[in-house]
Design an enzyme around this catalytic site. Structure first.
Site, PDB file in Angstrom:
ATOM      1  N   ARG A  53       0.886  -1.359  -0.180  1.00  0.00           N
ATOM      2  CA  ARG A  53       0.024   0.071   0.172  1.00  0.00           C
ATOM      3  C   ARG A  53       0.736   1.446   0.064  1.00  0.00           C
ATOM      4  O   ARG A  53       0.442   2.296  -0.517  1.00  0.00           O
ATOM      5  CB  ARG A  53      -1.040   0.139   1.334  1.00  0.00           C
ATOM      6  CG  ARG A  53      -1.749   1.225   1.198  1.00  0.00           C
ATOM      7  CD  ARG A  53      -2.935   1.078   2.191  1.00  0.00           C
ATOM      8  NE  ARG A  53      -2.709   0.447   3.481  1.00  0.00           N
ATOM      9  CZ  ARG A  53      -2.071   1.014   4.571  1.00  0.00           C
ATOM     10  NH1 ARG A  53      -1.600   2.359   4.495  1.00  0.00           N
ATOM     11  NH2 ARG A  53      -1.886   0.365   5.678  1.00  0.00           N
ATOM     12  N   TYR A 106     -16.544  16.220 -17.173  1.00  0.00           N
ATOM     13  CA  TYR A 106     -16.881  14.961 -16.955  1.00  0.00           C
ATOM     14  C   TYR A 106     -17.837  14.601 -16.057  1.00  0.00           C
ATOM     15  O   TYR A 106     -17.737  15.120 -15.072  1.00  0.00           O
ATOM     16  CB  TYR A 106     -15.612  13.744 -16.810  1.00  0.00           C
ATOM     17  CG  TYR A 106     -15.843  12.514 -16.465  1.00  0.00           C
ATOM     18  CD1 TYR A 106     -16.796  11.649 -17.221  1.00  0.00           C
ATOM     19  CD2 TYR A 106     -15.243  12.106 -15.254  1.00  0.00           C
ATOM     20  CE1 TYR A 106     -16.977  10.363 -16.761  1.00  0.00           C
ATOM     21  CE2 TYR A 106     -15.668  10.541 -14.797  1.00  0.00           C
ATOM     22  CZ  TYR A 106     -16.486   9.798 -15.489  1.00  0.00           C
ATOM     23  OH  TYR A 106     -16.852   8.655 -15.212  1.00  0.00           O
ATOM     24  N   ASP A 178      -6.884  17.873 -16.367  1.00  0.00           N
ATOM     25  CA  ASP A 178      -7.128  16.343 -16.651  1.00  0.00           C
ATOM     26  C   ASP A 178      -6.813  16.071 -17.803  1.00  0.00           C
ATOM     27  O   ASP A 178      -7.392  16.651 -18.939  1.00  0.00           O
ATOM     28  CB  ASP A 178      -8.831  16.017 -16.275  1.00  0.00           C
ATOM     29  CG  ASP A 178      -9.211  14.628 -16.778  1.00  0.00           C
ATOM     30  OD1 ASP A 178      -8.555  13.878 -17.390  1.00  0.00           O
ATOM     31  OD2 ASP A 178     -10.305  14.277 -16.077  1.00  0.00           O
ATOM     32  N   LYS A 203      -7.852   4.744 -19.867  1.00  0.00           N
ATOM     33  CA  LYS A 203      -8.236   5.279 -21.092  1.00  0.00           C
ATOM     34  C   LYS A 203      -6.973   4.941 -22.162  1.00  0.00           C
ATOM     35  O   LYS A 203      -6.863   4.002 -22.180  1.00  0.00           O
ATOM     36  CB  LYS A 203      -8.823   6.598 -21.166  1.00  0.00           C
ATOM     37  CG  LYS A 203      -9.837   7.050 -20.178  1.00  0.00           C
ATOM     38  CD  LYS A 203     -11.109   5.930 -20.039  1.00  0.00           C
ATOM     39  CE  LYS A 203     -12.235   6.404 -19.452  1.00  0.00           C
ATOM     40  NZ  LYS A 203     -12.160   6.455 -18.058  1.00  0.00           N
TER      41      LYS A 203
END
Length: 383
Positions: A53, A106, A178, A203
Site C-alpha cells: 500500500r 466529465y 485532466d 483510457k
C-alpha cells in the site's frame, strides 16, 4: 532507469523505470504480486519497500515512466481515475475552499465535487473553460484550484492551459489539468504551466479496455509528497497487476495515438459532410472554436469525436444501437471503437444541472481499426 531528457517519447515510454531484472535478466518488468516485503533487520528494508500500500516496484516503474512522459518529477498511480481525483481534492483543498470547474466537465468529476466535495465544505463555480474572462471573473478570495479538462468530455472544448495557469497563479491558486482525452503523447500540461496533471489511465494510457486506473503527476515536490501520503493513508492505490498492464499499454501509446488521430480526423470529416448531422465537435476541424489554441498546445487532436444529430434524443439513441463495429459502451481510449449517448450514459449524473449535455449528442471513441470499415459502419448507422 534514468534517461537523457532529450530522448524521445517512445524511448522513454519503453525504458524509463524498466531496466532488465537484475536477478534473472528478464527484459520485461516482473509483476511484484506481493503485499509485504521481508526485512533482514527491524526497520531496515532491502529496497525501500515494506508494504505494497505504501509502494511496490511494479507501481514505481509505472510512476517513473508517467512522470518522465509528462515532464514531471513525481507521479502516483491509483486504483481508478476517480481515486486520483479524490486524492487531488483531499490533498490540495480544505473545507471552505473554492474551486472552478468546466461547465462541460466529465460527469464523474462533477459528481465527486458536487455530491462529496460540497458536503465536505467545498464550493465551486462552473464556467465555460475556453472563456478566459469567465474564468477570471469566477475567481474568489477563497479560490484555491482551477480544475481543467482539455479537450473536455464530451463537448471537446479547448482550454488555454498557459493562460489559465497565469490566472490561477495570479490568484494564489493551483491549476489541475485532466489530460485523459489528450494523453501525455499529444499534450504535456506541466510544460504549459499547470501544477498537476491527472489521468484516468483506464483510457488511452492503458489503451486496451482491460484495466481501471488513475494517476497524478506534478513537478512540485510538496504536492508529490502529499499525493504519496494521501495514497498511503487513504489506500486507493494501483495494484501491481493493474500497474503492469498499464505500463505495457504505455509502451505503445505513441503509435496508437497516431492511428487514433488518423481515424478520428477521417470520421470528423465524414460527419461534417453528412446531411443528418447537425454539429460536429472535434478540435482538428478548422471551424472548431478552440482549433487555434489546440494547434498551439497539442501535437495532434486526439481520437474523440462528438456530434449532434437531426431527430433529437430518440434518433441519437437509435443510431447508437445500429452500429456493428462501434460498440455501444461507456469508457474510451481503447483500441476498439466505442459509441455512446452521454446524456443517458456517462453524463447522466449532470442531468438537471448547469452541466447537462444536449440530448441529441453522440460521443465516439474512435479506435484503430481499418478506417474504411469504421466509415462504412457509421454511415450505415446514420442512414
Amino acid at each position: 532507469m534514468t534517461l537523457p531528457a532529450d530522448d524521445g517519447f517512445s524511448t522513454r515510454a519503453i525504458h524509463v523505470g524498466q531496466e532488465p531484472d537484475p536477478t534473472t535478466g528478464a527484459v520485461v518488468l516482473p509483476i511484484y504480486q506481493t503485499s509485504t516485503f521481508a526485512q533482514d533487520v527491524v526497520g531496515q528494508t532491502r529496497a525501500g519497500y515494506d508494504y505494497s500500500r505504501a509502494g511496490n516496484p511494479t507501481s514505481t516503474a509505472l510512476e517513473l515512466a508517467l512522470a518522465s512522459l509528462e515532464r514531471g518529477r513525481h507521479a502516483k498511480a491509483f486504483a481508478s481515475g476517480m481515486a486520483a481525483a479524490d486524492t487531488a481534492i483531499r490533498a490540495m483543498l480544505r473545507p471552505g475552499d473554492h474551486l472552478i470547474i468546466p461547465d462541460d466537465a466529465y460527469g464523474g468529476s462533477f459528481r465527486l465535487i458536487d455530491k462529496i466535495g460540497v458536503p465536505w465544505g467545498l464550493t465551486y463555480t462552473a464556467v465555460p473553460i475556453a472563456d478566459l474572462d469567465a474564468v477570471r471573473a469566477a475567481v474568489r478570495p477563497t479560490t484555491r484550484l482551477i480544475w481543467c479538462e482539455t479537450p473536455t468530455n464530451p463537448l471537446l472544448t479547448i482550454a488555454d492551459i498557459y493562460a489559465i495557469s497565469e490566472i490561477a497563479h495570479d490568484a494564489g491558486a493551483k491549476l489541475l489539468v485532466d489530460n485523459t482525452f489528450a494523453s501525455p503523447y499529444l499534450q504535456q500540461p506541466l510544460v504549459l504551466g499547470a501544477d498537476v496533471v491527472m489521468h484516468s489511465t483506464t483510457k488511452y494510457v492503458g489503451g486496451h479496455s482491460d484495466i481501471i486506473g488513475g494517476a497524478l503527476i506534478t513537478a512540485d515536490d510538496e504536492l508529490g509528497e502529499s499525493f504519496s501520503f494521501h495514497a498511503k493513508s487513504m489506500g486507493g492505490i494501483a495494484g501491481p497487476f493493474d500497474a503492469w498492464l498499464t505500463l505495457r499499454g504505455l509502451k505503445t501509446l505513441a503509435v496508437r495515438m497516431e492511428r487514433h488521430c488518423d481515424n478520428a480526423e477521417a470520421i470528423a470529416d465524414l460527419l461534417q459532410s453528412h446531411s443528418r448531422v447537425g454539429r460536429v465537435y472535434y478540435p482538428g476541424l478548422e471551424n472548431h472554436e478552440g482549433h487555434d489554441v489546440a494547434a498551439g498546445q497539442m501535437l495532434r487532436y486526439g481520437g474523440m469525436v462528438s456530434f449532434r444529430v437531426a431527430g433529437g434524443r430518440e434518433e441519437a439513441v437509435k443510431i447508437c444501437s445500429r452500429t456493428r463495429l462501434f460498440t455501444l459502451a461507456e469508457s474510451l481510449g481503447g483500441v476498439e471503437s466505442l459509441i455512446e449517448h452521454p446524456g443517458l450514459m456517462t453524463h447522466a449524473s449532470v442531468a438537471g444541472s448547469s452541466l447537462e449535455v444536449p440530448d441529441d449528442l453522440i460521443r465516439l471513441s474512435v479506435g484503430i481499426e481499418d478506417i474504411d470499415d469504421l466509415m462504412a459502419d457509421l454511415s450505415d448507422a446514420l442512414n
